[in-house]
Design a protein around this motif. Structure first.
Motif, PDB file in Angstrom:
ATOM      1  N   ARG A 239       0.812  -1.406   0.075  1.00  0.00           N
ATOM      2  CA  ARG A 239      -0.118  -0.074   0.099  1.00  0.00           C
ATOM      3  C   ARG A 239       0.754   1.310   0.040  1.00  0.00           C
ATOM      4  N   ASP A 240       2.152   1.206   0.457  1.00  0.00           N
ATOM      5  CA  ASP A 240       3.004   2.442   0.530  1.00  0.00           C
ATOM      6  C   ASP A 240       3.671   2.467  -0.803  1.00  0.00           C
ATOM      7  N   LEU A 241       3.778   1.238  -1.490  1.00  0.00           N
ATOM      8  CA  LEU A 241       4.400   1.387  -2.872  1.00  0.00           C
ATOM      9  C   LEU A 241       3.515   1.764  -3.843  1.00  0.00           C
ATOM     10  N   ALA A 242       2.419   1.009  -4.153  1.00  0.00           N
ATOM     11  CA  ALA A 242       1.379   1.380  -4.961  1.00  0.00           C
ATOM     12  C   ALA A 242       0.061   1.229  -4.527  1.00  0.00           C
ATOM     13  N   PRO A 243      -0.415   2.364  -4.268  1.00  0.00           N
ATOM     14  CA  PRO A 243      -1.690   2.400  -3.440  1.00  0.00           C
ATOM     15  C   PRO A 243      -3.033   1.861  -4.509  1.00  0.00           C
ATOM     16  N   ASN A 244      -2.623   2.099  -5.848  1.00  0.00           N
ATOM     17  CA  ASN A 244      -3.818   1.799  -6.801  1.00  0.00           C
ATOM     18  C   ASN A 244      -3.695   0.181  -7.165  1.00  0.00           C
ATOM     19  N   HIS A 245      -2.882  -0.489  -6.418  1.00  0.00           N
ATOM     20  CA  HIS A 245      -2.619  -1.791  -6.904  1.00  0.00           C
ATOM     21  C   HIS A 245      -3.337  -2.590  -5.545  1.00  0.00           C
ATOM     22  N   GLU A 246      -3.878  -1.937  -4.710  1.00  0.00           N
ATOM     23  CA  GLU A 246      -4.487  -2.444  -3.382  1.00  0.00           C
ATOM     24  C   GLU A 246      -5.622  -3.478  -3.980  1.00  0.00           C
ATOM     25  N   GLU A 247      -6.479  -3.002  -4.920  1.00  0.00           N
ATOM     26  CA  GLU A 247      -7.645  -3.813  -5.166  1.00  0.00           C
ATOM     27  C   GLU A 247      -7.280  -5.037  -5.745  1.00  0.00           C
ATOM     28  N   HIS A 248      -6.292  -5.137  -6.386  1.00  0.00           N
ATOM     29  CA  HIS A 248      -5.488  -6.291  -7.167  1.00  0.00           C
ATOM     30  C   HIS A 248      -5.189  -7.342  -5.967  1.00  0.00           C
ATOM     31  N   TRP A 249      -4.424  -6.686  -4.890  1.00  0.00           N
ATOM     32  CA  TRP A 249      -3.826  -7.526  -3.888  1.00  0.00           C
ATOM     33  C   TRP A 249      -4.776  -8.445  -3.221  1.00  0.00           C
ATOM     34  N   PHE A 250      -6.074  -7.862  -2.722  1.00  0.00           N
ATOM     35  CA  PHE A 250      -6.829  -8.462  -2.065  1.00  0.00           C
ATOM     36  C   PHE A 250      -7.566  -9.467  -2.765  1.00  0.00           C
ATOM     37  N   GLU A 251      -8.262  -8.648  -3.877  1.00  0.00           N
ATOM     38  CA  GLU A 251      -9.299  -9.535  -4.791  1.00  0.00           C
ATOM     39  C   GLU A 251      -8.707 -10.617  -5.511  1.00  0.00           C
ATOM     40  N   ILE A 252      -7.366 -10.498  -6.026  1.00  0.00           N
ATOM     41  CA  ILE A 252      -6.556 -11.595  -6.785  1.00  0.00           C
ATOM     42  C   ILE A 252      -5.788 -12.352  -6.160  1.00  0.00           C
ATOM     43  N   TYR A 253      -4.776 -11.702  -5.343  1.00  0.00           N
ATOM     44  CA  TYR A 253      -3.856 -12.356  -4.637  1.00  0.00           C
ATOM     45  C   TYR A 253      -4.321 -13.250  -3.438  1.00  0.00           C
ATOM     46  N   GLY A 254      -5.386 -12.862  -2.956  1.00  0.00           N
ATOM     47  CA  GLY A 254      -6.121 -13.589  -1.858  1.00  0.00           C
ATOM     48  C   GLY A 254      -6.664 -14.987  -2.404  1.00  0.00           C
ATOM     49  N   ARG A 255      -7.220 -14.692  -3.659  1.00  0.00           N
ATOM     50  CA  ARG A 255      -7.978 -15.785  -4.268  1.00  0.00           C
ATOM     51  C   ARG A 255      -6.762 -16.810  -4.719  1.00  0.00           C
ATOM     52  N   VAL A 256      -5.755 -16.573  -5.018  1.00  0.00           N
ATOM     53  CA  VAL A 256      -4.698 -17.323  -5.635  1.00  0.00           C
ATOM     54  C   VAL A 256      -4.132 -17.993  -4.427  1.00  0.00           C
ATOM     55  N   ALA A 257      -3.896 -17.501  -3.171  1.00  0.00           N
ATOM     56  CA  ALA A 257      -3.553 -18.168  -1.960  1.00  0.00           C
ATOM     57  C   ALA A 257      -4.474 -19.162  -1.416  1.00  0.00           C
ATOM     58  N   GLN A 258      -5.567 -18.682  -1.885  1.00  0.00           N
ATOM     59  CA  GLN A 258      -6.857 -19.763  -1.014  1.00  0.00           C
ATOM     60  C   GLN A 258      -7.108 -21.177  -2.113  1.00  0.00           C
ATOM     61  N   THR A 259      -7.037 -20.784  -3.374  1.00  0.00           N
ATOM     62  CA  THR A 259      -7.671 -21.824  -4.251  1.00  0.00           C
ATOM     63  C   THR A 259      -6.088 -22.414  -4.902  1.00  0.00           C
ATOM     64  N   GLY A 260      -5.004 -21.924  -4.974  1.00  0.00           N
ATOM     65  CA  GLY A 260      -3.846 -22.412  -5.738  1.00  0.00           C
ATOM     66  C   GLY A 260      -3.845 -22.081  -6.996  1.00  0.00           C
ATOM     67  N   GLU A 261      -4.980 -21.328  -7.726  1.00  0.00           N
ATOM     68  CA  GLU A 261      -4.811 -21.221  -9.153  1.00  0.00           C
ATOM     69  C   GLU A 261      -4.164 -20.002  -9.409  1.00  0.00           C
ATOM     70  N   PRO A 262      -3.099 -20.265 -10.382  1.00  0.00           N
ATOM     71  CA  PRO A 262      -2.194 -19.172 -10.985  1.00  0.00           C
ATOM     72  C   PRO A 262      -3.270 -17.933 -11.591  1.00  0.00           C
ATOM     73  N   THR A 263      -2.679 -16.894 -11.701  1.00  0.00           N
ATOM     74  CA  THR A 263      -3.352 -15.832 -12.562  1.00  0.00           C
ATOM     75  C   THR A 263      -2.532 -14.679 -13.127  1.00  0.00           C
ATOM     76  N   ARG A 264      -2.909 -14.258 -14.167  1.00  0.00           N
ATOM     77  CA  ARG A 264      -2.194 -12.998 -15.031  1.00  0.00           C
ATOM     78  C   ARG A 264      -2.837 -11.857 -15.390  1.00  0.00           C
ATOM     79  N   PHE A 265      -2.270 -10.742 -15.182  1.00  0.00           N
ATOM     80  CA  PHE A 265      -3.144  -9.544 -15.405  1.00  0.00           C
ATOM     81  C   PHE A 265      -2.173  -8.560 -15.880  1.00  0.00           C
ATOM     82  N   GLU A 266      -2.427  -7.454 -16.399  1.00  0.00           N
ATOM     83  CA  GLU A 266      -1.578  -6.214 -16.408  1.00  0.00           C
ATOM     84  C   GLU A 266      -1.671  -5.036 -15.467  1.00  0.00           C
ATOM     85  N   HIS A 267      -0.857  -4.528 -15.034  1.00  0.00           N
ATOM     86  CA  HIS A 267      -0.962  -3.397 -14.169  1.00  0.00           C
ATOM     87  C   HIS A 267      -0.190  -2.197 -14.599  1.00  0.00           C
TER      88      HIS A 267
END
Length: 510
Positions: A239-267
């Motif tokens: 959140r200190d480095l890239a505030p507008n990356h926050e939504e990706h962090w919780f919505e996407i990375y949290g899902r990866v950690a829970q399901t184990g399914e990899p993902t890819r997107f552009e930022h």
């Protein structure tokens, strides 16, 4: 004979399958039990018989040759529904067994006693039985019956012990395999982490139920630190480095950690000088670790190049449209001049042929224009030329994707025009039921080079007659795909066919 319904009970069969004993090799423990059964009961035959839904199979046997029999020959099937030992003093006098093949024929068994093999839940999977070849009206005495019961319990003890040992070994193997795989995974990850040149980090997420609420960097490779300016793996937060990356962090990375399914997107990182990143995220370690590996590949130059390419393509498209417009005007002008020049000629057939060939060239130029004048797909060329003649349903087109250079595109267009014109006048297309098959393939020669082979075959038309006069069209066809021949023409009673061969490199050359 009618067997008890319990023979096919699903729970019973599942218990038998779970023991995984059918068709296994002989074992001393079971062999000793049948030997003792023969001694105790004074019989020549003893069997550990397991009854499946289709057969009875003998894990151990004394005095009986077959390893199994079908259910029609089974007496043990009747033991499954008995609470205690089943004793049949004379098998020929019992309606359940008097027609049994082993009773009426070899080996002519007469006496049977069997103790059911039951698990702790009461499911019967077979029997320990003793058999004699003569009737025994007295059956078994009390000591023999008790001995048979005790030995049947020993059979189940052996089976359950064997199953427990197998389960333990499988658990140990699974654990060892898991440890090996984890060590291999850790090694591969470490090699990847050290070798990767893009930005790479590992983060650990903290969850409140299903929702990630916090995270921290576990490791950061030098490329990531260089790209982001983040060097302290434990003291900085996304959140200190890239505030507008926050939504990706919780919505996407949290899902990866829970399901184990990899993902890819552009930022798009506005705070990092407006750079673009391709982001790949995948789970690292065990699911309980809640760790995610994140690969940041700087794609700013690629995105800029893509924008430039798109601008160039748009400009090229505009140029092509203008060029197409001018080419059409030029062909129209040539056709108009030709029409005026050739008007006095009374024989209209040559004039019409010239006009149609000019139209075929125009069609070929249109196909080339769609590929920026560098190449054309063979299927597109054939479809475009054939589409100007008749219903497309009368043409069968088949072949792999092959790109033609400009010269071969124009040459093939003119050849197809001549072939289709002749078919319409004299061949398969001159009758309603006729059709044409056009096919092509790339053939590898012995020396390793490749040839394009194009075939034209007319079907359900009149017999083909070879022309006596060799006009311009015939000469054009005989020139082949690249003007070097390689043409075989066939005039058969079944119809006309042609085959064209040319080196693929020449066909694709500009």
């Amino acid at each position: 004979m009618t067997l008890p319904d319990y023979v096919h009970d699903k729970t019973r069969l599942a218990v038998l399958d779970n023991f995984a004993i059918l068709d296994t090799s002989p074992e001393q423990g079971f062999d000793d039990i049948v030997s003792l059964a023969c001694l105790i009961c004074d019989t020549p035959v003893a069997l550990v018989s397991l009854v499946s839904g289709t057969r009875q199979w003998f894990k151990a046997k004394v005095g009986f040759e077959p390893c199994e029999t079908d259910l029609d020959s089974s007496v043990c099937a009747y033991v499954l529904v008995e609470r205690d030992i089943l004793i049949i003093p004379d098998l020929t006098e019992d309606p359940r067994t008097d027609k049994n093949p082993l009773v009426t024929g070899e080996p002519h068994i007469r006496f049977y006693a069997g103790a059911p093999l039951r698990d702790e839940a009461g499911n019967a999977i077979g029997s320990l039985c003793v058999i004699d070849n003569k009737p025994r009206p007295e059956g078994l005495n009390a000591q023999q019956a008790e001995g048979l019961r005790n030995l049947a319990r020993q059979v189940m003890t052996q089976l359950e012990l064997k199953h427990a040992i197998h389960a333990r070994n499988e658990a140990i193997k699974l654990r060892n395999d898991h440890d090996i795989q984890r060590r291999a995974s850790d090694t591969q990850y470490r090699m990847l982490f050290e070798a990767i040149e893009d930005g790479f980090c590992i983060v650990e997420l903290k969850f409140d139920g299903e929702r990630p609420v916090d995270y921290r960097f576990i490791e950061i490779n030098p490329a990531f630190a260089s790209q982001t300016g983040l060097t302290d793996a434990h003291g900085k937060w996304m959140r200190d480095l890239a505030p507008n990356h926050e939504e990706h962090w919780f919505e996407i990375y949290g899902r990866v950690a829970q399901t184990g399914e990899p993902t890819r997107f552009e930022h798009y990182a506005k705070e990092l000088d407006g750079r673009w990143f391709d982001v790949h995220a995948f789970r690292v370690g065990e699911p309980t670790d809640k760790r995610v590996g994140i690969l940041f590949a700087d794609s700013t130059e690629r995105k800029n190049a893509a924008r430039l390419k798109k601008s160039a393509e748009d400009a090229q498209m505009l140029l092509n449209q203008e060029l197409n417009h001018r080419m059409k005007n030029m062909f129209a002008m040539i056709q108009a001049i030709a029409t005026q020049t050739l008007r006095p000629i009374t024989q209209r057939e040559p004039v019409d042929a010239f006009t149609k060939r000019l139209h075929a060239l125009s069609t070929a130029h249109n196909v080339l224009l769609q590929q920026n004048w560098t190449e054309a797909k063979l299927l597109d060329v054939v479809s475009s030329v054939m589409g100007t003649f008749t219903d497309s349903a009368r043409f069968q087109l088949e072949g792999p994707t092959v790109n033609l250079g400009p010269s071969a595109t124009l040459s093939l267009s003119l050849i197809l025009h001549e072939l289709a014109t002749n078919a319409l006048k004299y061949g398969a297309l001159s009758v309603p039921e006729g059709s044409v098959s056009a096919s092509w393939d790339v053939v590898t020669l012995i020396e390793g080079s490749e040839n394009l082979v194009f075939s034209w075959r007319e079907l359900n038309g009149p017999p083909a007659i070879e022309p006596t006069r060799k006009g311009f069209g015939t000469k054009l066809i005989n020139m082949g795909l690249v003007g070097t021949g390689g043409v075989r023409l066939s005039y058969e009673h079944s119809g006309f066919s042609a085959e064209f061969k040319a080196p693929l490199l020449q066909v694709q050359a500009s």
